[in-house]
Design a protein around this motif. Structure first.
Motif, PDB file in Angstrom:
ATOM      1  N   ASP A 224       0.850  -1.186   0.000  1.00 39.56           N
ATOM      2  CA  ASP A 224       0.000   0.000   0.000  1.00 39.56           C
ATOM      3  C   ASP A 224       0.881   1.228   0.000  1.00 39.56           C
ATOM      4  O   ASP A 224       1.819   1.312   0.779  1.00 39.56           O
ATOM      5  N   PHE A 225       0.564   2.151  -0.884  1.00 43.54           N
ATOM      6  CA  PHE A 225       1.307   3.399  -0.841  1.00 43.54           C
ATOM      7  C   PHE A 225       0.687   4.297   0.207  1.00 43.54           C
ATOM      8  O   PHE A 225      -0.399   4.034   0.695  1.00 43.54           O
ATOM      9  N   GLY A 226       1.400   5.336   0.584  1.00 40.35           N
ATOM     10  CA  GLY A 226       0.845   6.290   1.553  1.00 40.35           C
ATOM     11  C   GLY A 226      -0.464   6.838   1.018  1.00 40.35           C
ATOM     12  O   GLY A 226      -0.759   6.720  -0.172  1.00 40.35           O
ATOM     13  N   ASP A 227      -1.252   7.409   1.874  1.00 40.45           N
ATOM     14  CA  ASP A 227      -2.540   7.947   1.446  1.00 40.45           C
ATOM     15  C   ASP A 227      -2.360   8.980   0.339  1.00 40.45           C
ATOM     16  O   ASP A 227      -1.479   9.822   0.410  1.00 40.45           O
ATOM     17  N   SER A 228      -3.223   8.881  -0.645  1.00 44.71           N
ATOM     18  CA  SER A 228      -3.240   9.839  -1.742  1.00 44.71           C
ATOM     19  C   SER A 228      -1.879   9.962  -2.415  1.00 44.71           C
ATOM     20  O   SER A 228      -1.354  11.051  -2.583  1.00 44.71           O
ATOM     21  N   GLU A 229      -1.342   8.822  -2.785  1.00 48.06           N
ATOM     22  CA  GLU A 229      -0.033   8.805  -3.420  1.00 48.06           C
ATOM     23  C   GLU A 229      -0.027   7.802  -4.560  1.00 48.06           C
ATOM     24  O   GLU A 229      -0.474   6.679  -4.414  1.00 48.06           O
ATOM     25  N   VAL A 230       0.464   8.230  -5.708  1.00 46.32           N
ATOM     26  CA  VAL A 230       0.644   7.327  -6.845  1.00 46.32           C
ATOM     27  C   VAL A 230       2.130   7.350  -7.164  1.00 46.32           C
ATOM     28  O   VAL A 230       2.729   8.418  -7.247  1.00 46.32           O
ATOM     29  N   PRO A 231       2.756   6.174  -7.328  1.00 48.76           N
ATOM     30  CA  PRO A 231       4.191   6.173  -7.643  1.00 48.76           C
ATOM     31  C   PRO A 231       4.434   6.810  -9.016  1.00 48.76           C
ATOM     32  O   PRO A 231       3.568   6.731  -9.893  1.00 48.76           O
ATOM     33  N   PRO A 232       5.593   7.422  -9.212  1.00 45.98           N
ATOM     34  CA  PRO A 232       5.878   8.111 -10.471  1.00 45.98           C
ATOM     35  C   PRO A 232       6.160   7.167 -11.641  1.00 45.98           C
ATOM     36  O   PRO A 232       6.026   7.548 -12.787  1.00 45.98           O
ATOM     37  N   VAL A 233       6.556   5.939 -11.343  1.00 49.52           N
ATOM     38  CA  VAL A 233       6.923   4.991 -12.399  1.00 49.52           C
ATOM     39  C   VAL A 233       6.200   3.668 -12.162  1.00 49.52           C
ATOM     40  O   VAL A 233       5.740   3.411 -11.057  1.00 49.52           O
ATOM     41  N   PRO A 234       6.104   2.820 -13.205  1.00 49.60           N
ATOM     42  CA  PRO A 234       5.470   1.506 -13.001  1.00 49.60           C
ATOM     43  C   PRO A 234       6.159   0.717 -11.895  1.00 49.60           C
ATOM     44  O   PRO A 234       7.378   0.754 -11.761  1.00 49.60           O
ATOM     45  N   ILE A 235       5.364   0.027 -11.092  1.00 49.81           N
ATOM     46  CA  ILE A 235       5.879  -0.732  -9.958  1.00 49.81           C
ATOM     47  C   ILE A 235       5.491  -2.196 -10.148  1.00 49.81           C
ATOM     48  O   ILE A 235       4.311  -2.494 -10.349  1.00 49.81           O
ATOM     49  N   PRO A 236       6.446  -3.099 -10.095  1.00 45.99           N
ATOM     50  CA  PRO A 236       6.105  -4.521 -10.225  1.00 45.99           C
ATOM     51  C   PRO A 236       5.415  -5.042  -8.968  1.00 45.99           C
ATOM     52  O   PRO A 236       5.539  -4.446  -7.901  1.00 45.99           O
ATOM     53  N   GLY A 237       4.711  -6.140  -9.108  1.00 41.10           N
ATOM     54  CA  GLY A 237       4.062  -6.751  -7.948  1.00 41.10           C
ATOM     55  C   GLY A 237       2.700  -6.149  -7.678  1.00 41.10           C
ATOM     56  O   GLY A 237       2.226  -5.290  -8.420  1.00 41.10           O
ATOM     57  N   ALA A 238       2.067  -6.631  -6.604  1.00 42.81           N
ATOM     58  CA  ALA A 238       0.702  -6.217  -6.284  1.00 42.81           C
ATOM     59  C   ALA A 238       0.722  -4.995  -5.377  1.00 42.81           C
ATOM     60  O   ALA A 238       1.365  -4.998  -4.338  1.00 42.81           O
ATOM     61  N   TRP A 239       0.020  -3.965  -5.782  1.00 45.44           N
ATOM     62  CA  TRP A 239      -0.042  -2.775  -4.934  1.00 45.44           C
ATOM     63  C   TRP A 239      -1.318  -1.985  -5.179  1.00 45.44           C
ATOM     64  O   TRP A 239      -2.051  -2.217  -6.129  1.00 45.44           O
ATOM     65  N   GLU A 240      -1.524  -1.047  -4.269  1.00 48.74           N
ATOM     66  CA  GLU A 240      -2.772  -0.284  -4.248  1.00 48.74           C
ATOM     67  C   GLU A 240      -2.470   1.149  -3.831  1.00 48.74           C
ATOM     68  O   GLU A 240      -1.617   1.380  -2.979  1.00 48.74           O
ATOM     69  N   SER A 241      -3.169   2.090  -4.441  1.00 48.65           N
ATOM     70  CA  SER A 241      -3.161   3.476  -3.965  1.00 48.65           C
ATOM     71  C   SER A 241      -4.517   3.763  -3.358  1.00 48.65           C
ATOM     72  O   SER A 241      -5.534   3.335  -3.904  1.00 48.65           O
ATOM     73  N   ILE A 242      -4.542   4.473  -2.255  1.00 49.70           N
ATOM     74  CA  ILE A 242      -5.840   4.813  -1.669  1.00 49.70           C
ATOM     75  C   ILE A 242      -6.045   6.325  -1.675  1.00 49.70           C
ATOM     76  O   ILE A 242      -5.152   7.091  -1.345  1.00 49.70           O
ATOM     77  N   TYR A 243      -7.245   6.697  -2.080  1.00 50.75           N
ATOM     78  CA  TYR A 243      -7.660   8.106  -2.110  1.00 50.75           C
ATOM     79  C   TYR A 243      -9.054   8.174  -1.517  1.00 50.75           C
ATOM     80  O   TYR A 243      -9.804   7.193  -1.550  1.00 50.75           O
ATOM     81  N   THR A 244      -9.411   9.333  -1.016  1.00 49.05           N
ATOM     82  CA  THR A 244     -10.798   9.490  -0.591  1.00 49.05           C
ATOM     83  C   THR A 244     -11.511  10.453  -1.532  1.00 49.05           C
ATOM     84  O   THR A 244     -10.881  11.279  -2.195  1.00 49.05           O
ATOM     85  N   HIS A 245     -12.839  10.290  -1.636  1.00 41.34           N
ATOM     86  CA  HIS A 245     -13.585  11.037  -2.644  1.00 41.34           C
ATOM     87  C   HIS A 245     -13.587  12.545  -2.376  1.00 41.34           C
ATOM     88  O   HIS A 245     -13.520  13.351  -3.281  1.00 41.34           O
ATOM     89  N   ASN A 246     -13.680  12.900  -1.092  1.00 44.04           N
ATOM     90  CA  ASN A 246     -13.576  14.340  -0.787  1.00 44.04           C
ATOM     91  C   ASN A 246     -12.308  14.562   0.038  1.00 44.04           C
ATOM     92  O   ASN A 246     -11.261  14.071  -0.348  1.00 44.04           O
ATOM     93  N   ASP A 247     -12.365  15.270   1.153  1.00 47.87           N
ATOM     94  CA  ASP A 247     -11.139  15.518   1.920  1.00 47.87           C
ATOM     95  C   ASP A 247     -11.079  14.737   3.223  1.00 47.87           C
ATOM     96  O   ASP A 247     -10.238  15.030   4.082  1.00 47.87           O
ATOM     97  N   SER A 248     -11.976  13.796   3.423  1.00 55.70           N
ATOM     98  CA  SER A 248     -12.007  13.035   4.669  1.00 55.70           C
ATOM     99  C   SER A 248     -12.366  11.585   4.382  1.00 55.70           C
ATOM    100  O   SER A 248     -13.067  11.300   3.418  1.00 55.70           O
ATOM    101  N   TRP A 249     -11.892  10.685   5.229  1.00 54.63           N
ATOM    102  CA  TRP A 249     -12.285   9.269   5.090  1.00 54.63           C
ATOM    103  C   TRP A 249     -13.679   9.079   5.690  1.00 54.63           C
ATOM    104  O   TRP A 249     -14.574   8.550   5.051  1.00 54.63           O
ATOM    105  N   GLY A 250     -13.859   9.525   6.922  1.00 52.58           N
ATOM    106  CA  GLY A 250     -15.160   9.446   7.575  1.00 52.58           C
ATOM    107  C   GLY A 250     -16.014  10.660   7.188  1.00 52.58           C
ATOM    108  O   GLY A 250     -15.481  11.746   6.902  1.00 52.58           O
TER     109      GLY A 250
END
Ligand code: JFZ
Length: 311
Positions: A224-250
């Motif tokens: 898992d990458f840090g919240d609201s983070e997409v790596p700059p280059v392709p990354i091998p293996g299984a991974w996920e980026s997490i974002y929230t739709h507005n500015d809060s999770w809850g």
């Protein structure tokens, strides 16, 4: 290779759901209003655990409809759903025998929404998983994080894991059918050996279930990458980026800063082009309803995916 990595590797789009007592508060505690991380309100307000627990007495999400949630997700092109079984506030959103501080025993709702939701997702071919805060628990004297009621130096984290965290994880892995994954968060209080022991005992219950990286000590099955983070280059293996739709999770009732369908699609494309999954979060309110913008913008995203996406 872990068997769960097959579906995970093809998923591309997941839905994260933060839902708990904080959803009922919606960013307000007493006379103060908070913005961002609505699920942290108990900590930010330093609300006494006993007083915060009373929110459960009026938590009655009669607007919750598992079928609708799963159908909206399906129409949006979502392939997996992960929902908070227990966040840092310590309240269990499912029927737990380990504690009375759960939705069935402590709230007027008295039903188990997780049972309904896990069934509804599976019926529509959506992988279902639980977020579980395994260390931070502000309701428990021995849980991590609450030092405004309970002094850190007197805490017995081992006791907390033994009596709440691990038994609850076992309930979740036993009573809700085959889970796609368990999304752990913010490790603490355990050595690498103890973490491995915990994971091994959980794996026996569901060998096909993935465990997220925040279980700690590099023992997760995907990254898992840090919240609201997409790596700059392709990354091998299984991974996920997490974002929230507005500015809060809850849920925060005064947060209307929702990403447009165009922004979501760009994000999906960016993450997918580098080989990962995007898990986008929505925050339902205390009545069990998603913000109208989340429903509309997610469905619009799904329409686009249906027209231009590959699957
Ligand atoms: C955690 C939670 O504290 C938060 O409430 C929310 O559930 C979020 C999804 O996860 O917050 C984190 C945890 C780790 C990082 C950032 C926020 N990190 O590693 O960048």
């Amino acid at each position: 290779l872990h068997p769960g990595l097959k579906w995970f590797g093809e998923a591309k789009f997941g839905l994260f759901i933060h839902w708990g007592l904080y959803s009922k508060l919606g960013g307000r505690w007493k006379d103060s209003s908070y913005y961002g991380s609505g699920e942290w309100i108990m900590n930010r307000a330093k609300a006494p655990a006993a007083e915060y627990a009373k929110v459960a007495q009026s938590f009655n999400p009669t607007g919750f409809n598992a079928e609708e949630w799963a159908e909206t997700a399906r129409q949006s092109g979502i392939k997996y759903m992960v929902i908070t079984a227990k966040h840092h506030e310590g309240f269990s959103m499912y029927d737990s025998k380990v504690t009375d501080f759960d939705i069935v025993d402590a709230s007027p709702y008295k039903k188990d929404p997780m049972k309904a939701l896990s069934d509804a997702c599976r019926a529509k071919g959506i992988q279902f998983g639980f977020y579980y805060s395994q260390f931070l628990d502000w309701h428990e004297p021995d849980g991590g994080g609450n030092n405004w009621d309970f002094k850190n130096k007197e805490k017995d984290y081992q006791q907390y894991y033994r009596t709440k965290s691990i038994p609850q994880l076992k309930e979740l892995l036993t009573n809700y059918g085959p889970l796609g994954l368990v999304w752990f968060d913010m490790p603490g209080g355990l050595t690498a050996a103890q973490t491995k022991q915990m994971i091994d005992s959980l794996r026996l219950l569901q060998p096909g279930c993935l465990f997220s990286s925040r279980v700690g000590h590099d023992l997760g099955d995907y990254r898992d990458f840090g919240d609201s983070e997409v790596p700059p280059v392709p990354i091998p293996g299984a991974w996920e980026s997490i974002y929230t739709h507005n500015d809060s999770w809850g849920y925060i009732r005064h947060d209307l800063n929702f990403k447009s369908p165009e922004q979501i699609i760009r994000l999906l494309g960016n993450v997918a082009s580098k080989g990962g999954n995007l898990m986008l979060n929505v925050g339902p309110d205390g009545n069990g309803q998603w913000p109208a913008y989340s429903i509309a913008y997610l469905k619009a995203t799904g329409k686009w995916l249906q027209t231009y996406g590959e699957s």
